[in-house]
Scaffold this motif. Sequence first.
Motif, short mmCIF file in Angstrom:
data_model
loop_
_atom_site.label_atom_id
_atom_site.label_comp_id
_atom_site.label_asym_id
_atom_site.label_seq_id
_atom_site.Cartn_x
_atom_site.Cartn_y
_atom_site.Cartn_z
N UNK B 42 -18.29 11.31 12.39
CA UNK B 42 -18.70 10.22 11.51
C UNK B 42 -17.82 9.01 11.75
N UNK B 43 -18.28 7.87 11.22
CA UNK B 43 -17.49 6.65 11.18
C UNK B 43 -17.47 6.19 9.74
N UNK B 48 -19.11 4.38 3.13
CA UNK B 48 -20.02 5.44 3.56
C UNK B 48 -19.60 6.00 4.91
N UNK B 49 -20.08 7.21 5.19
CA UNK B 49 -19.94 7.83 6.49
C UNK B 49 -21.21 7.52 7.28
N UNK B 120 -26.58 7.00 6.91
CA UNK B 120 -25.30 6.90 6.21
C UNK B 120 -25.32 7.84 5.02
N UNK B 121 -24.13 8.35 4.71
CA UNK B 121 -23.91 9.21 3.55
C UNK B 121 -22.93 8.48 2.64
N UNK B 144 -19.48 6.64 -7.77
CA UNK B 144 -19.25 5.68 -6.70
C UNK B 144 -18.03 4.81 -6.88
N UNK B 145 -17.24 5.05 -7.93
CA UNK B 145 -16.07 4.20 -8.22
C UNK B 145 -14.80 5.03 -8.08
N UNK B 146 -13.84 4.53 -7.29
CA UNK B 146 -12.55 5.20 -7.17
C UNK B 146 -11.81 5.08 -8.49
#
Lengths: 154, 154
Positions: B42-43, B48-49, B120-121, B144-146
């Motif tokens: 992945x990148x 996203x990955x 994308x993941x 979705x929030x750190x």
Amino acid sequence: VTGPKFAVQRSIHARELLATVRDAWIDSTSANGEPYLIPLTYQWDGTSMFFSTPEKSRTGRDFRRNPTTRASLPSTRDVVILDGSIRFHDPAQIVSRIDAFVAQHEWDPRLEPNRFASFTFTPGQVQAWAIASELPTLVVMRDGVWLDGSGQPQ
Amino acid sequence: VTGPKFAVQRSIHARELLATVRDAWIDSTSANGEPYLIPLTYQWDGTSMFFSTPEKSRTGRDFRRNPTTRASLPSTRDVVILDGSIRFHDPAQIVSRIDAFVAQHEWDPRLEPNRFASFTFTPGQVQAWAIASELPTLVVMRDGVWLDGSGQPQ
């Protein structure tokens, strides 16, 4: 790096990894079809992985419903992927196996306050390869039998 | 090793791992409900990955049907588990992202003879912990929030 000699080496290497690595990624599918994945410590006896996980955990419940799954050793560069079936056991019937697990991991699930399920995962197919992008997938076990370099049972 | 300071360190560490590790285990569920698991390179762009896998592969077909899944980094001792959703892309619309993937992995899926799917993941939840048996699971991203050390958005 292909051919019979390589295949035999890869098969031997896969079994060495299974005997020495301590954890596996364990896949399961929930009742609503969502994929689930957790790491669990295991004990390998040459035929099956022994696991212990809380009876009420998602993985425990998933396997009660669908006892077929895929597991993998952690490495994505020296890959061992196993497809097979789950069997639950009465802990009183597999004391020596649990003792072997406890000796390896220095943790006894029988001493936990909540109830742990004891289960074994027996692979029927094992695939192994060194780096995904360099080598084709190699089947080193099929129908529960380790294969020789020509794809025949050893 | 718990409390707010630890949680912040764990969150930072999880993002460092996502940026430096090259492969992830990718879970999916087939049409008949069987769990499936493969390693893919992945990148990571911070959100996203990016992955590329053959359109007709089992994983590609599974995600066309059910674009929600779980992925994990390889280590079972320094765990990062991500739950989120898959989005497929027209390769012509994400050239710079594919170029970043190619630069990182020195492999261009656009040059493969068979058709590769670009997807994308994006994780919505990330869990991270150091050793399963020693520490409780720590949620370092939710919706979705750190999160900061007190479980609040950073």
